[in-house]
Design a protein around this motif. Sequence first.
Motif, PDB file in Angstrom:
ATOM      1  N   VAL A  28      21.012  47.124   4.626  1.00 20.96           N
ATOM      2  CA  VAL A  28      19.995  46.143   4.273  1.00 20.96           C
ATOM      3  C   VAL A  28      18.622  46.584   4.774  1.00 20.96           C
ATOM      4  CG1 VAL A  28      19.205  43.762   4.550  1.00 20.96           C
ATOM      5  CG2 VAL A  28      21.656  44.249   4.285  1.00 20.96           C
ATOM      6  N   ALA A  29      18.491  46.792   6.073  1.00 19.13           N
ATOM      7  CA  ALA A  29      17.203  47.182   6.648  1.00 19.13           C
ATOM      8  C   ALA A  29      17.423  47.760   8.038  1.00 19.13           C
ATOM      9  CB  ALA A  29      16.258  45.985   6.733  1.00 19.13           C
ATOM     10  N   ALA A  30      16.497  48.591   8.488  1.00 14.90           N
ATOM     11  CA  ALA A  30      16.576  49.158   9.827  1.00 14.90           C
ATOM     12  C   ALA A  30      15.166  49.423  10.340  1.00 14.90           C
ATOM     13  CB  ALA A  30      17.401  50.441   9.836  1.00 14.90           C
ATOM     14  N   ILE A  31      15.058  49.553  11.659  1.00 15.34           N
ATOM     15  CA  ILE A  31      13.743  49.723  12.273  1.00 15.34           C
ATOM     16  C   ILE A  31      13.892  50.482  13.573  1.00 15.34           C
ATOM     17  CG2 ILE A  31      13.812  47.581  13.616  1.00 15.34           C
ATOM     18  CD1 ILE A  31      10.889  47.091  12.687  1.00 15.34           C
ATOM     19  N   LYS A  32      12.845  51.171  13.981  1.00 18.93           N
ATOM     20  CA  LYS A  32      12.811  51.837  15.265  1.00 18.93           C
ATOM     21  C   LYS A  32      12.470  50.822  16.346  1.00 18.93           C
ATOM     22  CE  LYS A  32      10.979  56.079  17.337  1.00 18.93           C
ATOM     23  NZ  LYS A  32      10.057  57.229  17.155  1.00 18.93           N
ATOM     24  N   TRP A  33      12.899  51.073  17.588  1.00 20.59           N
ATOM     25  CA  TRP A  33      12.738  50.107  18.656  1.00 20.59           C
ATOM     26  C   TRP A  33      11.293  49.678  18.852  1.00 20.59           C
ATOM     27  CZ3 TRP A  33       9.711  50.919  22.984  1.00 20.59           C
ATOM     28  CH2 TRP A  33       9.238  52.226  23.151  1.00 20.59           C
ATOM     29  N   SER A  34      10.371  50.574  18.553  1.00 19.45           N
ATOM     30  CA  SER A  34       8.953  50.257  18.737  1.00 19.45           C
ATOM     31  C   SER A  34       8.421  49.315  17.664  1.00 19.45           C
ATOM     32  CB  SER A  34       8.150  51.555  18.701  1.00 19.45           C
ATOM     33  OG  SER A  34       8.327  52.198  17.448  1.00 19.45           O
ATOM     34  N   GLY A  35       9.233  49.044  16.683  1.00 20.54           N
ATOM     35  CA  GLY A  35       8.778  48.203  15.575  1.00 20.54           C
ATOM     36  C   GLY A  35       8.216  48.999  14.422  1.00 20.54           C
ATOM     37  N   SER A  88       8.403  52.232  11.503  1.00 15.79           N
ATOM     38  CA  SER A  88       9.330  52.870  10.551  1.00 15.79           C
ATOM     39  C   SER A  88      10.372  51.930   9.959  1.00 15.79           C
ATOM     40  CB  SER A  88      10.053  54.056  11.209  1.00 15.79           C
ATOM     41  OG  SER A  88       9.152  54.969  11.757  1.00 15.79           O
ATOM     42  N   PRO A  89       9.983  50.733   9.511  1.00 15.85           N
ATOM     43  CA  PRO A  89      10.975  49.881   8.858  1.00 15.85           C
ATOM     44  C   PRO A  89      11.422  50.484   7.532  1.00 15.85           C
ATOM     45  CG  PRO A  89       8.805  48.955   8.553  1.00 15.85           C
ATOM     46  CD  PRO A  89       8.637  50.120   9.493  1.00 15.85           C
ATOM     47  N   VAL A  90      12.696  50.349   7.251  1.00 21.72           N
ATOM     48  CA  VAL A  90      13.283  50.856   6.017  1.00 21.72           C
ATOM     49  C   VAL A  90      14.104  49.745   5.392  1.00 21.72           C
ATOM     50  CG1 VAL A  90      14.671  52.670   4.974  1.00 21.72           C
ATOM     51  CG2 VAL A  90      13.445  53.141   7.090  1.00 21.72           C
ATOM     52  N   TYR A  91      14.022  49.630   4.065  1.00 21.92           N
ATOM     53  CA  TYR A  91      14.714  48.545   3.368  1.00 21.92           C
ATOM     54  C   TYR A  91      15.522  49.082   2.198  1.00 21.92           C
ATOM     55  CZ  TYR A  91      11.356  45.593   5.827  1.00 21.92           C
ATOM     56  OH  TYR A  91      10.606  44.978   6.787  1.00 21.92           O
ATOM     57  N   ALA A  92      16.611  48.387   1.912  1.00 24.50           N
ATOM     58  CA  ALA A  92      17.323  48.635   0.663  1.00 24.50           C
ATOM     59  C   ALA A  92      16.454  48.128  -0.481  1.00 24.50           C
ATOM     60  CB  ALA A  92      18.665  47.915   0.673  1.00 24.50           C
TER      61      ALA A  92
END
Length: 130
Positions: free
Chosen positions: A48-55, A57-61
């Motif tokens: 669905v979605a993912a992100i780096k801990w710093s907030g 590089s969000p990535v979405y389907a």
Amino acid sequence: QVLLVESGGGLVQAGGSLRLSCAGSGRTFSSVYMGWFRQAPGKEREFVAAIKWSGSSPVYAESVKGRFTISSENAGNTVYLQMNSLQPEDTALYYCAADSSSTNFYGSRWYQGGHGLPAWGKGTQVTVSS
């Protein structure tokens, strides 16, 4: 061992919104990537979605772009998924996952069902009625 606990699921009408939360605890590690997957009955688990801990590089389907927003806080220990304009096809069990591997995040592991990612929550149910 990393413990992930999801919350925020529920029943909502089509067009409505929900906000999922995932709180991580336990062993801490640097360069954490956190994200969400979902699995509907009879279907494969999907990214669905993912992100780096710093907030960053969000990535979405593609299926959720423009409707869902992933964010993080507490130095990456908590990740949120704001879901707007929900549709019946969004109905699924939503899982939180975490990983420390940039290779996995920038490679394909996250985007092909997340198989092999080391940390998972138990899931929270999202049901969207038409």
